[in-house]
Design an enzyme around this catalytic site. Structure first.
Site, PDB file in Angstrom:
ATOM      1  N   CYS A   1     -49.290 -20.472  -7.439  1.00  0.00           N
ATOM      2  CA  CYS A   1     -48.128 -20.964  -8.160  1.00  0.00           C
ATOM      3  C   CYS A   1     -47.395 -22.000  -7.305  1.00  0.00           C
ATOM      4  O   CYS A   1     -47.960 -23.036  -6.970  1.00  0.00           O
ATOM      5  CB  CYS A   1     -47.245 -19.794  -8.573  1.00  0.00           C
TER       6      CYS A   1
ATOM      7  N   HIS B   1     -51.370 -16.678 -11.359  1.00  0.00           N
ATOM      8  CA  HIS B   1     -51.268 -15.453 -10.554  1.00  0.00           C
ATOM      9  C   HIS B   1     -52.351 -14.470 -11.001  1.00  0.00           C
ATOM     10  O   HIS B   1     -52.130 -13.680 -11.931  1.00  0.00           O
ATOM     11  CB  HIS B   1     -49.890 -14.797 -10.733  1.00  0.00           C
TER      12      HIS B   1
ATOM     13  N   GLU C   1     -53.334 -11.737  -9.697  1.00  0.00           N
ATOM     14  CA  GLU C   1     -52.959 -10.331  -9.503  1.00  0.00           C
ATOM     15  C   GLU C   1     -52.099  -9.795 -10.652  1.00  0.00           C
ATOM     16  O   GLU C   1     -51.967  -8.569 -10.812  1.00  0.00           O
ATOM     17  CB  GLU C   1     -52.238 -10.155  -8.161  1.00  0.00           C
TER      18      GLU C   1
END
Length: 206
Positions: A19, A134, A136
């Site tokens: 990001c 992202h 995760e």
């Protein structure tokens, strides 16, 4: 010393920028950004949805034979063509730094993932990757709890971290080897210097 000495330093620390981190990695290496994608990029896709923050996804096209392609393949022989990713940004890459190669683009042409080909060899401790999304947070907890299907939406989400951890461990091993070799070399040089000084002293006394 006859060309002998400690092994070279293992180089830059493995780096995974996500990001804003990917944007900082790009700018720090000579690239630049759009400061507001919605107003500066023609036909911009939606890159952030504040009303559907974690669930929002948009597709990205994956460049074949890049690390991102390999991470997200479901069939080793079939390249990844596209994936749907989360998106939390209103800025984006305008110009990619020359050292980097793109791994994916959104439909409006923005670079969504990139890497340094000269610094990508996880087994050798080399890793420099930027992801605008992202991985995760690309999870489906409700589905996972209801069906025991995998938590992550793609296996590639955790493969990214496996590669990064592999690179970090290898880098640490190489760095420790380098430090031990430097210490051994310094000790050898100190002993040689002391012996040379002692011999010179004996020669003066003779």
């Amino acid at each position: 010393d006859g060309g002998h000495g400690p092994p070279p330093h293992p180089g830059p620390v493995p780096f995974l920028g996500m990001c804003r981190g990917s944007q900082m990695l790009n700018v720090g290496n000579g690239g630049d950004l759009y400061f507001d994608v919605a107003s500066q990029v023609p036909d911009a896709v939606q890159h952030v949805d504040y009303d559907n923050y974690d669930e929002y996804r948009h597709p990205i096209t994956v460049v074949p034979d890049t690390p991102l392609d390999l991470w997200f393949r479901t069939n080793p022989a079939a390249p990844t063509t596209s994936i749907d990713v989360n998106s939390y940004h209103h800025q984006g890459i305008r110009t990619l730094a020359t050292r980097f190669k793109p791994m994916a683009h959104s439909e409006d042409g923005l670079v969504e993932a990139f890497y340094d080909p000269l610094l990508y060899a996880p087994a050798d401790g080399r890793f420099m990757v930027g992801l605008q999304f992202h991985p995760e947070r690309m999870q489906d907890l409700a589905r996972h709890l209801a069906t025991e299907e995998p938590l992550f939406e793609y296996a590639g989400c955790w493969r990214i971290y496996e590669s990064f951890v592999e690179a970090a461990r290898s880098y640490q091993d190489r760095l420790e080897t380098h430090h031990r070799a430097v210490a051994d070399d310094l000790r050898s040089r100190a002993v040689a210097h002391a012996l040379a000084a002692a011999r010179a002293d004996l020669a003066l006394r003779a």
